[in-house]
Design a protein around this motif. Structure first.
Motif, short mmCIF file in Angstrom:
data_model
loop_
_atom_site.label_atom_id
_atom_site.label_comp_id
_atom_site.label_asym_id
_atom_site.label_seq_id
_atom_site.Cartn_x
_atom_site.Cartn_y
_atom_site.Cartn_z
N GLU A 410 114.14 -17.09 27.74
CA GLU A 410 114.53 -17.40 26.37
C GLU A 410 115.59 -16.42 25.89
O GLU A 410 115.54 -15.23 26.20
N TYR A 411 116.55 -16.94 25.13
CA TYR A 411 117.53 -16.10 24.44
C TYR A 411 117.44 -16.42 22.96
O TYR A 411 117.38 -17.60 22.56
N ARG A 412 117.46 -15.38 22.13
CA ARG A 412 117.31 -15.57 20.69
C ARG A 412 118.28 -14.67 19.93
O ARG A 412 118.45 -13.50 20.29
N ARG A 413 118.92 -15.23 18.92
CA ARG A 413 119.79 -14.46 18.05
C ARG A 413 119.34 -14.63 16.60
O ARG A 413 119.15 -15.76 16.13
N ASP A 414 119.14 -13.52 15.92
CA ASP A 414 118.73 -13.53 14.51
C ASP A 414 119.86 -12.96 13.66
O ASP A 414 120.56 -12.03 14.08
N GLN A 415 120.00 -13.52 12.47
CA GLN A 415 121.01 -13.03 11.54
C GLN A 415 120.44 -13.06 10.13
O GLN A 415 119.75 -14.01 9.74
N TYR A 416 120.71 -12.00 9.35
CA TYR A 416 120.23 -11.92 7.98
C TYR A 416 121.40 -11.54 7.08
O TYR A 416 122.18 -10.63 7.41
N GLU A 417 121.55 -12.27 5.98
CA GLU A 417 122.67 -12.05 5.08
C GLU A 417 122.19 -11.81 3.66
O GLU A 417 121.24 -12.45 3.20
N ILE A 418 122.83 -10.89 2.97
CA ILE A 418 122.62 -10.65 1.54
C ILE A 418 123.96 -10.89 0.86
O ILE A 418 124.96 -10.26 1.21
N GLY A 419 123.97 -11.82 -0.10
CA GLY A 419 125.20 -12.13 -0.82
C GLY A 419 125.13 -11.59 -2.24
O GLY A 419 124.12 -11.73 -2.93
N ALA A 420 126.19 -10.95 -2.69
CA ALA A 420 126.20 -10.31 -4.00
C ALA A 420 126.23 -11.35 -5.12
O ALA A 420 126.77 -12.45 -4.96
N GLY A 421 125.65 -10.96 -6.24
CA GLY A 421 125.71 -11.79 -7.43
C GLY A 421 126.98 -11.51 -8.22
O GLY A 421 127.83 -10.69 -7.82
N GLU A 422 127.13 -12.19 -9.37
CA GLU A 422 128.28 -11.93 -10.21
C GLU A 422 128.18 -10.54 -10.80
O GLU A 422 127.08 -9.97 -10.96
N PRO A 439 127.54 -5.52 -4.54
CA PRO A 439 128.36 -5.54 -3.31
C PRO A 439 127.90 -4.50 -2.29
O PRO A 439 128.00 -4.73 -1.08
N SER A 440 127.39 -3.37 -2.77
CA SER A 440 126.89 -2.34 -1.84
C SER A 440 125.61 -2.78 -1.15
O SER A 440 125.25 -2.23 -0.09
N ASN A 441 124.88 -3.75 -1.74
CA ASN A 441 123.68 -4.30 -1.11
C ASN A 441 124.03 -5.36 -0.08
O ASN A 441 123.26 -5.62 0.85
N ALA A 442 125.17 -6.03 -0.29
CA ALA A 442 125.53 -7.20 0.50
C ALA A 442 125.91 -6.82 1.92
O ALA A 442 126.33 -5.70 2.21
#
Length: 797
Positions: A410-422, A439-442
């Motif tokens: 098995e091969y697995r790729r995980d990705q996690y994203e945080i997008g900034a608010g206004e 933006p510093s959290n994103a």
């Protein structure tokens, strides 16, 4: 270590012994007159926890529960997690409110462990986990498990629940067990169902419409489609606010505590097409979009004394968190048989996205010019997986049946994203209710892993079977892990067998746990009083977390042991008793809320982080969970086609702490504890240690009557001061339903929580219930909405 003697410690407890004795006595008495009525579940072939093509429930080497589509329709709920909590004594599903994203995406627990320590499969394929991190003071705090409620009940043929560690077979997360959801298949037949209901308080009105049907794909294929729409209005069990007589809305119910307003659309397809005699192309996909409106904490008109908080809301205001969960899953593969091998190659993609808007609120730093609506940002979790399995039967001299050998990679790729608010959502003090992601959290974070595994199953003779599984995984962010499992079953007679298993396993820290970062306002208990405090949640790799003693997360390591007995005195009577012990080292938990002294606030301020409290993830605890599951069923023969069946189920589990990690030196110097009393006891005391249920189904003519009584044991809502702990009483909840079949129509009606049971109210000690405005605990295992009436009508063909 003497595993057998340790497991045996769970059984001598008086209540367990009395229950087991009573069940054995009843079964032995009834079996003398039993006749076969319907094919029993013990003969059902299972696919979870085994690579064999003929393993059944009764000869499984670990306990497996089977829930049919009919079982899933036996309550008034359209939420899969709610239904499972009614049907499985080892599953706990509280309904927290006023808990940010957790109010919209609620986690479920198996055997009292963390929600993300249960692996969810769909058609045997790994399901992705939620983007939401449960960061508030709820059950499962710090977890980001799979969101069961994104899967429409109308698409499900059956569910197999493996109550045993299975990391050696399936990889990370399978510490507490595995929930394998098997979708309906085939071109024939279909159903359309409409339903609705309401709570006795005349709120929480629900309506649902679903359809599931199949169609042929050429001469050798089929596709089955599901469409489902659910709408739900909010419930509110908050109390009146009598805290400050000077408030303009003094004495009114200003807060909302209950289920959120919800709209959810689910679409799904499951398909298969024969490419050749022994080759099949298959695939399934699911799309879910859920919009929720959940209340935050009421902001009073006056911040202190008679100082107006904001001129925009002179009477006070209740921020509203409008969340949108978008969930997508696509699996495609080809399987077949070649030279005696059964093989399966597949690609699996899944994503969970949570975006948040804050309405009816204000950013106090912007004064009278502040907007009253903000976009706070989004979270997204993505999983991509490629898998190849192969299995075959091999003849060996001396074995009762051919040995089953299975291999895979098995091969697995995980990705996690945080997008900034206004910008206005996080500027200064940020939006009240939930300050937006900065933006510093994103950022976008990823990792990959590879795995190879093997499994051998054999019937050594007519009485003894055994299995061995090995799995090796390598993760790009923390290294390698090897897991193994050995299990066996010995049948003394056709009516009685013992089974046992021992395994080690792991759970990789999620990317969300490693990287989730935000600064927002939280309700924190300080010196026995609930206060709103600007709180920083920091990923362990951030400078702020490192300044407070954070170190990189490691995988949780587990050791599972089980010993069980299976009795089948007749075709209509079964009983299983399984004791278990689960040791978990390096358990990943959210730290306590670290209320920072001025010196540490200054350290973080130099990094541009302005907060009064902080928290981060840590490998903090080593725990031990011991328990016992008892499940029994009996079908009573009646005249003609009438049927009467009973099912009893019981779970007892108890988690204790073996070791607490050393406190970081910087925190010790500032009189702070990374893992405080509340954090420890939340993992050990906040879930009922006992749950007992008895269900009865009576079928006569074209009618069916269903009843379920569930007793939830007591639980504790822990605080950092023992004087503020509250123990909540045990309670029994009764559900009743009836259905009648009229040709192709089935009409159903029922009442959940017939006797209108509520948990104890939160005491006012230390103002922990916000002056009576939040009267119920988020840990209640059956919520706090009261009696629910519902009706359904289904047309099948």
């Amino acid at each position: 270590m003497n595993t057998t003697s340790n497991l045996a410690l769970t059984l001598p407890k008086r209540r367990n012994a009395l229950l087991v004795t009573a069940l054995l006595s009843a079964l032995s008495t009834m079996s003398a007159q039993a006749q076969e009525i319907i094919p029993p579940q013990s003969d059902t072939v299972i696919v979870t926890g085994t690579r064999s093509i003929k393993r059944t429930v009764s000869d499984s080497e670990a306990p497996v529960d089977i829930l049919t589509s009919k079982d899933l329709q036996s309550t008034g709920s359209g939420e899969l997690a709610t239904v499972l909590s009614r049907l499985l004594p080892s599953l706990n599903f509280p309904r927290p409110a006023v808990a940010d994203g957790t109010s919209a995406s609620r986690p479920a627990q198996l055997r009292g462990l963390s929600p993300d320590q249960t692996l969810v499969l769909v058609n045997g394929k790994r399901w992705h986990t939620s983007a939401v991190v449960n960061v508030n003071g709820t059950a499962g705090r710090g977890s980001s498990p799979a969101d069961l409620n994104t899967i429409p009940i109308s698409s499900i043929d059956k569910i197999e629940v493996l109550r045993d560690g299975a990391a050696a077979q399936y990889g990370s997360d399978a510490i507490a067990g595995v929930i394998n959801i098997i979708l309906k298949k085939g071109a024939e037949g279909g159903a359309v169902q409409v339903g609705g209901g309401q709570y006795s308080k005349r709120d929480g009105t629900q309506a649902s419409l679903s359809a599931n049907f199949g169609t042929a794909l050429g001469e050798k294929g089929w596709a089955r489609f599901t469409a489902e729409q659910r709408n739900q209005n909010e419930t509110n069990r908050a109390g009146a606010d009598f805290r400050n007589p000077l408030e303009p809305l003094y004495g009114r119910v200003n807060q909302v505590q209950g289920d959120p307003k919800l709209q959810q659309t689910n679409l799904g397809v499951n398909a298969s097409l024969a490419l050749a005699t022994d080759i099949e192309l298959y695939g399934f996909a699911n799309y879910s979009r859920r919009s929720t409106d959940a209340a935050a904490t009421w902001r009073t008109a006056y911040s202190t004394g008679t100082t107006l908080r904001t001129p925009l809301y002179p009477n006070g205001f209740l921020p509203n968190e409008a969340g949108t969960n978008t969930d997508v899953s696509v699996v495609g593969g080809v399987k077949g048989r070649t030279d005696g091998w059964r093989w399966d190659a597949s690609v699996n993609y899944g994503s969970s996205e949570f975006s948040l808007d804050i309405n009816n609120t204000v950013n106090l730093s912007l004064g009278a010019t502040s907007p009253t609506k903000f976009y706070a940002g989004k979270l997204k979790n993505t999983q991509t997986l490629a898998n190849f399995d192969a299995a075959r039967e091999i003849e060996f001299a001396g074995l009762a049946n051919p040995l089953t050998l299975a291999l895979g990679a098995e091969y697995r790729r995980d990705q996690y994203e945080i997008g900034a608010g206004e910008a206005n959502s996080y500027f200064g003090s940020g939006a009240q209710g939930f300050s937006g992601f900065q933006p510093s959290n994103a950022g976008s974070f990823s990792r990959h892993s590879t795995a190879i595994y093997a499994n051998v199953e054999a019937e050594l003779n007519k009485q003894l079977s055994a299995s061995l599984a090995l799995r090796h995984e390598n993760y790009s962010d923390f290294g390698s892990v090897t897991s193994g499992k050995l299990s066996g079953r010995f049948a003394f007679t056709k009516e009685f067998a013992l089974r046992a298993a021992a395994s080690n396993g792991f759970r990789a820290p999620s990317l969300a746990q490693q990287n989730y970062t935000i600064s927002t306002t939280n309700l924190i208990t300080i010196n026995g009083s609930s206060q709103l405090v600007d709180t920083g949640t920091f990923g362990v790799a951030t400078a702020a977390a490192k300044a407070l003693g954070a170190v990189p997360l490691q995988a949780e390591k587990s050791r599972n042991y089980s010993l069980g007995a299976v009795l089948q005195p007749s075709k209509n009577a079964t009983l299983s008793i399984d004791a278990y012990q689960i040791d978990i080292d390096n358990r990943i938990l959210y730290s306590g809320n670290l209320v920072l002294p001025a010196a540490l606030q200054s350290v973080l301020a130099q990094q541009g982080v302005l907060v009064g409290a902080a928290r981060y993830f840590t490998n903090a605890l080593d725990t031990k969970t011991r328990g016992v599951d008892v499940v029994g069923s009996y079908q009573i023969p009646l005249s003609g086609t009438d049927k009467l069946g009973f099912t009893v189920a019981y779970n007892h589990n108890d988690t204790t702490v073996k070791n607490v990690a050393a406190n970081p030196a910087i925190l010790t110097q500032n009189n702070l504890l990374l893992i405080d009393r509340q954090t420890i006891n939340r993992a050990t005391e906040a879930t009922p240690k006992d749950k007992f249920s008895i269900a009865a189904d009576y079928a006569f003519a074209n009618w069916n009557i269903h009843g379920l009584a569930t007793r939830y044991g007591s639980f504790v809502s822990p605080q950092n001061s023992v004087a503020l702990d509250q123990t909540y009483s045990a309670n029994t909840v009764l559900d009743l339903a009836a259905s009648v079949k009229l040709g192709k129509w089935t009409i159903s009606a029922g009442v959940d929580n017939l006797t209108d049971k509520y948990p104890d109210q939160v005491t006012s000690a230390g103002n922990l219930n916000s002056g009576g405005t939040l009267p119920y605990s988020t840990f209640s295992p059956y919520g706090f909405n009261g009696r629910y009436y519902y009706a359904k009508a289904a047309y099948t063909w």
